[in-house]
Design a protein around this motif. Structure first.
Motif, PDB file in Angstrom:
ATOM      1  N   SER A   1     -52.993  66.935 -24.024  1.00 40.51           N
ATOM      2  CA  SER A   1     -54.050  66.596 -24.986  1.00 40.51           C
ATOM      3  C   SER A   1     -53.439  66.177 -26.315  1.00 40.51           C
ATOM      4  CB  SER A   1     -54.984  67.793 -25.185  1.00 40.51           C
ATOM      5  OG  SER A   1     -54.255  68.916 -25.646  1.00 40.51           O
ATOM      6  N   ARG A   2     -54.176  65.337 -27.048  1.00 34.43           N
ATOM      7  CA  ARG A   2     -53.679  64.800 -28.309  1.00 34.43           C
ATOM      8  C   ARG A   2     -54.822  64.699 -29.320  1.00 34.43           C
ATOM      9  NH1 ARG A   2     -51.451  61.718 -24.201  1.00 34.43           N
ATOM     10  NH2 ARG A   2     -52.964  60.038 -24.379  1.00 34.43           N
ATOM     11  N   THR A   3     -54.510  64.949 -30.584  1.00 37.47           N
ATOM     12  CA  THR A   3     -55.472  64.788 -31.669  1.00 37.47           C
ATOM     13  C   THR A   3     -54.835  63.955 -32.772  1.00 37.47           C
ATOM     14  OG1 THR A   3     -56.534  66.932 -31.234  1.00 37.47           O
ATOM     15  CG2 THR A   3     -56.882  65.957 -33.405  1.00 37.47           C
ATOM     16  N   TRP A   4     -55.435  62.816 -33.057  1.00 37.01           N
ATOM     17  CA  TRP A   4     -54.999  61.989 -34.184  1.00 37.01           C
ATOM     18  C   TRP A   4     -55.624  62.535 -35.461  1.00 37.01           C
ATOM     19  CZ3 TRP A   4     -51.409  58.192 -34.430  1.00 37.01           C
ATOM     20  CH2 TRP A   4     -50.969  57.632 -33.211  1.00 37.01           C
ATOM     21  N   GLU A   5     -54.827  62.567 -36.527  1.00 34.16           N
ATOM     22  CA  GLU A   5     -55.334  63.081 -37.807  1.00 34.16           C
ATOM     23  C   GLU A   5     -55.071  62.085 -38.933  1.00 34.16           C
ATOM     24  OE1 GLU A   5     -54.843  67.306 -39.218  1.00 34.16           O
ATOM     25  OE2 GLU A   5     -53.590  66.291 -40.741  1.00 34.16           O
ATOM     26  N   TRP A   6     -56.141  61.761 -39.661  1.00 30.20           N
ATOM     27  CA  TRP A   6     -56.053  60.946 -40.867  1.00 30.20           C
ATOM     28  C   TRP A   6     -56.247  61.869 -42.061  1.00 30.20           C
ATOM     29  CZ3 TRP A   6     -57.650  59.328 -36.260  1.00 30.20           C
ATOM     30  CH2 TRP A   6     -57.300  58.044 -35.815  1.00 30.20           C
ATOM     31  N   LEU A   7     -55.309  61.836 -43.005  1.00 28.66           N
ATOM     32  CA  LEU A   7     -55.399  62.702 -44.179  1.00 28.66           C
ATOM     33  C   LEU A   7     -55.490  61.864 -45.438  1.00 28.66           C
ATOM     34  CD1 LEU A   7     -53.537  65.974 -44.911  1.00 28.66           C
ATOM     35  CD2 LEU A   7     -53.429  64.157 -46.622  1.00 28.66           C
ATOM     36  N   SER A   8     -56.430  62.240 -46.299  1.00 25.10           N
ATOM     37  CA  SER A   8     -56.635  61.539 -47.562  1.00 25.10           C
ATOM     38  C   SER A   8     -56.439  62.497 -48.722  1.00 25.10           C
ATOM     39  CB  SER A   8     -58.050  60.952 -47.609  1.00 25.10           C
ATOM     40  OG  SER A   8     -58.396  60.573 -48.936  1.00 25.10           O
ATOM     41  N   GLN A   9     -55.831  61.986 -49.783  1.00 30.02           N
ATOM     42  CA  GLN A   9     -55.719  62.743 -51.024  1.00 30.02           C
ATOM     43  C   GLN A   9     -56.655  62.185 -52.092  1.00 30.02           C
ATOM     44  OE1 GLN A   9     -51.091  62.700 -50.182  1.00 30.02           O
ATOM     45  NE2 GLN A   9     -51.460  63.777 -52.092  1.00 30.02           N
TER      46      GLN A   9
ATOM     47  N   VAL B   1     -59.047  64.745 -42.598  1.00 32.56           N
ATOM     48  CA  VAL B   1     -58.834  65.844 -43.540  1.00 32.56           C
ATOM     49  C   VAL B   1     -58.797  65.279 -44.951  1.00 32.56           C
ATOM     50  CG1 VAL B   1     -57.232  67.653 -44.294  1.00 32.56           C
ATOM     51  CG2 VAL B   1     -57.536  67.184 -41.850  1.00 32.56           C
ATOM     52  N   ARG B   2     -59.528  65.927 -45.847  1.00 30.91           N
ATOM     53  CA  ARG B   2     -59.488  65.554 -47.267  1.00 30.91           C
ATOM     54  C   ARG B   2     -58.786  66.664 -48.031  1.00 30.91           C
ATOM     55  NH1 ARG B   2     -59.006  64.795 -52.063  1.00 30.91           N
ATOM     56  NH2 ARG B   2     -60.564  63.875 -53.450  1.00 30.91           N
ATOM     57  N   MET B   3     -57.632  66.321 -48.611  1.00 35.24           N
ATOM     58  CA  MET B   3     -56.845  67.276 -49.387  1.00 35.24           C
ATOM     59  C   MET B   3     -57.201  67.194 -50.861  1.00 35.24           C
ATOM     60  SD  MET B   3     -54.541  69.314 -48.009  1.00 35.24           S
ATOM     61  CE  MET B   3     -53.624  69.622 -49.519  1.00 35.24           C
ATOM     62  N   GLY B   4     -57.283  68.356 -51.507  1.00 34.87           N
ATOM     63  CA  GLY B   4     -57.368  68.404 -52.953  1.00 34.87           C
ATOM     64  C   GLY B   4     -55.971  68.486 -53.541  1.00 34.87           C
ATOM     65  N   THR B   5     -55.861  68.966 -54.769  1.00 33.73           N
ATOM     66  CA  THR B   5     -54.550  69.050 -55.407  1.00 33.73           C
ATOM     67  C   THR B   5     -53.729  70.208 -54.862  1.00 33.73           C
ATOM     68  OG1 THR B   5     -55.539  70.365 -57.191  1.00 33.73           O
ATOM     69  CG2 THR B   5     -55.335  67.993 -57.552  1.00 33.73           C
TER      70      THR B   5
ATOM     71  N   ASP C   1     -64.970  58.162 -48.501  1.00 36.49           N
ATOM     72  CA  ASP C   1     -63.519  58.033 -48.429  1.00 36.49           C
ATOM     73  C   ASP C   1     -63.158  57.081 -47.286  1.00 36.49           C
ATOM     74  OD1 ASP C   1     -60.721  58.531 -47.916  1.00 36.49           O
ATOM     75  OD2 ASP C   1     -60.932  60.420 -49.005  1.00 36.49           O
ATOM     76  N   PRO C   2     -62.352  56.042 -47.564  1.00 34.73           N
ATOM     77  CA  PRO C   2     -62.005  55.086 -46.497  1.00 34.73           C
ATOM     78  C   PRO C   2     -61.263  55.720 -45.330  1.00 34.73           C
ATOM     79  CG  PRO C   2     -60.731  54.656 -48.492  1.00 34.73           C
ATOM     80  CD  PRO C   2     -61.796  55.632 -48.863  1.00 34.73           C
ATOM     81  N   ALA C   3     -60.591  56.861 -45.552  1.00 39.55           N
ATOM     82  CA  ALA C   3     -59.909  57.539 -44.451  1.00 39.55           C
ATOM     83  C   ALA C   3     -60.897  57.983 -43.386  1.00 39.55           C
ATOM     84  CB  ALA C   3     -59.123  58.748 -44.973  1.00 39.55           C
ATOM     85  N   LEU C   4     -62.115  58.331 -43.805  1.00 43.44           N
ATOM     86  CA  LEU C   4     -63.153  58.730 -42.860  1.00 43.44           C
ATOM     87  C   LEU C   4     -63.483  57.580 -41.914  1.00 43.44           C
ATOM     88  CD1 LEU C   4     -65.272  60.973 -42.107  1.00 43.44           C
ATOM     89  CD2 LEU C   4     -66.835  59.795 -43.670  1.00 43.44           C
ATOM     90  N   VAL C   5     -63.563  56.375 -42.460  1.00 50.01           N
ATOM     91  CA  VAL C   5     -63.863  55.196 -41.644  1.00 50.01           C
ATOM     92  C   VAL C   5     -62.679  54.843 -40.752  1.00 50.01           C
ATOM     93  CG1 VAL C   5     -64.498  52.751 -41.709  1.00 50.01           C
ATOM     94  CG2 VAL C   5     -65.497  54.346 -43.364  1.00 50.01           C
TER      95      VAL C   5
END
Length: 433
Positions: free
Chosen positions: A227-235, A259-263, A296-300
């Motif tokens: 199994s595999r999970t692709w992850e897009w992370l945005s700051q 994933v949306r990261m804060g500081t 957030d464009p990472a979501l798209v």
């Protein structure tokens, strides 16, 4: 180094740390973070500490089999240090550049607890990360020479291959070390849990869908059926900051995650299956009282915008996507968004439409733009429309100055394309947040 060996083991130690200090001083990237020995080039390309730490904290140590955490292209060792700290496992780094390997070993030493017995099994191997047999033999020999009789297997493999720093798009063939040879070489040394081996590939966020498909195929050939999970992370900077593939024991039950990261911490996470969205072309101005949201464009990029919509809007509420490409994907909807963190974390701005403008803000009319905003009760308007990048900051500063004494609501201005019989033209819409 043994006769005929192409690998050399470094034992993280005070002596190594002393050598590293002669080359470059250890400094934290931000106040309160650990110090690392890095050259300017290494620091520029390095994963931020808070991102590395958050990634390590999202791994459940109970799913990992026994063994050490391996980074087959360790670089500064920053991510490896985060893993070893959080997962409480010995760390093994492989780095082909001998100078960088010394800094990596020093970083592992200065960021370790003196009384932690597991650290006695930490090593950095100078050599080719795709030559598993040579690297692990050198590792075991080094342990034996230190009086440690264990031959620990690999519990988890992390790989962040180097890629050209100046390319606008990246190709799988540009990565070094190459992913396929690394995975196939280390495959037999990886322990396997109930859901397969634990592998995390840290990849270029510039990889397109075709290149992602090639990575999927490489992993499938090496670990069939895993199994595999692709992850897009945005700051939050209007782009995808990190793209990674979580394999086997590290994967979730879903194929994609955003994933949306804060500081410092993760602000929002969403998982699901990708789904397409239809973009609607407007031919009349949007009604006052409707809502507009920039996501957030990472979501798209992750394809999870429809899964997010199910959380964001009440059932039966009207909505349409006006734009999905670019830095400001735009949604129009009849009702305000639900207020949960996992919804709001992927929102750049959301507000109720209160004003239409036919012309963009310009240097010679910015005072008029400010006066109009003040009449509508705004004390702050952020320009989130497409403007000449050379004058955009100046326009924003002047608008802020004009509205400085106005006690009012916060809002933003966005541009949309209206399709008319004579062609398309832009409308500038002001929304109250």
């Amino acid at each position: 180094m043994g006769e005929g060996s192409r690998h050399t083991a470094l034992n993280p130690s005070a002596q190594i740390a002393k050598e590293a200090r002669k080359r470059v001083r250890a400094e934290p990237a931000r106040k309160g973070e650990p110090s690392f020995h890095m050259t300017e080039d290494m620091r520029r390309l390095s994963t931020p500490w808070y991102v590395a730490l958050a990634r390590a904290r999202r791994i459940d140590s109970s799913v990992l089999p026994a063994g050490v955490i391996l980074d087959a292209a360790a670089g500064s060792g920053l991510q490896l240090v985060a893993y070893s700290r959080e997962l409480k496992r010995p760390a093994l780094g492989v780095e082909i550049d001998g100078n960088i390997a010394v800094l990596c070993a020093a970083n592992m030493h200065i960021n370790s607890d003196e009384g932690d017995l597991q650290r006695s099994m930490d090593r950095v191997i100078i050599g080719d990360g795709s030559d598993a047999e040579g690297a692990i033999t050198e590792y075991w020999n080094s342990l034996r020479e230190a009086g440690i009789r264990a031959h620990p297997p690999i519990a988890m493999l992390h790989l962040d291959p180097a890629r050209p720093p100046d390319a606008q798009a990246h190709d799988v063939d540009e990565m070094q070390p190459a992913i396929g040879p690394v995975l196939s070489s280390w495959g037999e040394h990886l322990q396997s849990g109930p859901r397969g081996p634990a592998v995390l590939l840290d990849l270029s966020p510039r990889l397109g869908e075709e290149q992602q498909g090639i990575i999927d195929a490489i992993v499938e050939v090496t670990f069939p059926g895993v199994s595999r999970t692709w992850e897009w992370l945005s700051q939050g900077g209007g782009r995808v900051d990190r793209l990674s593939l979580w394999v086997g024991s590290l994967s979730s039950k879903k194929s994609r995650r955003c994933v949306r990261m804060g500081t410092k911490n993760v602000l929002a996470t969403i998982e699901g299956a990708p789904a397409g969205s239809e973009v609607v072309q407007m031919n009349t101005p949007p009604p006052f009282g409707a809502w507009m949201t920039i996501v957030d464009p990472a979501l798209v990029h992750s394809g999870l915008q429809e899964a997010w919509l199910k959380r964001a809007l009440r059932e039966g509420g009207g909505h349409s996507w006006l734009r999905l490409k670019g830095r400001r994907p735009l949604l129009i909807h009849t009702d305000p968004l639900n207020g949960s963190d996992d919804v709001g974390g992927f929102v750049v701005a959301s507000g109720e439409i209160v004003q239409h403008r036919l012309r963009p803000p310009e240097l010679h009319t910015i005072d008029q733009t400010a006066a109009s905003a003040a009449r509508n009760g705004f004390g702050k308007v952020t320009l989130r429309c497409s403007l000449d990048p050379d004058i955009h900051p100046t326009l924003q500063r002047r608008l802020d100055r004009e509205l400085k004494e106005v006690d009012g609501a916060r809002g933003f201005m966005i541009d949309i394309d209206l399709e008319r019989g004579s062609g398309s033209h832009k409308l500038y819409v002001v929304c109250r947040e």
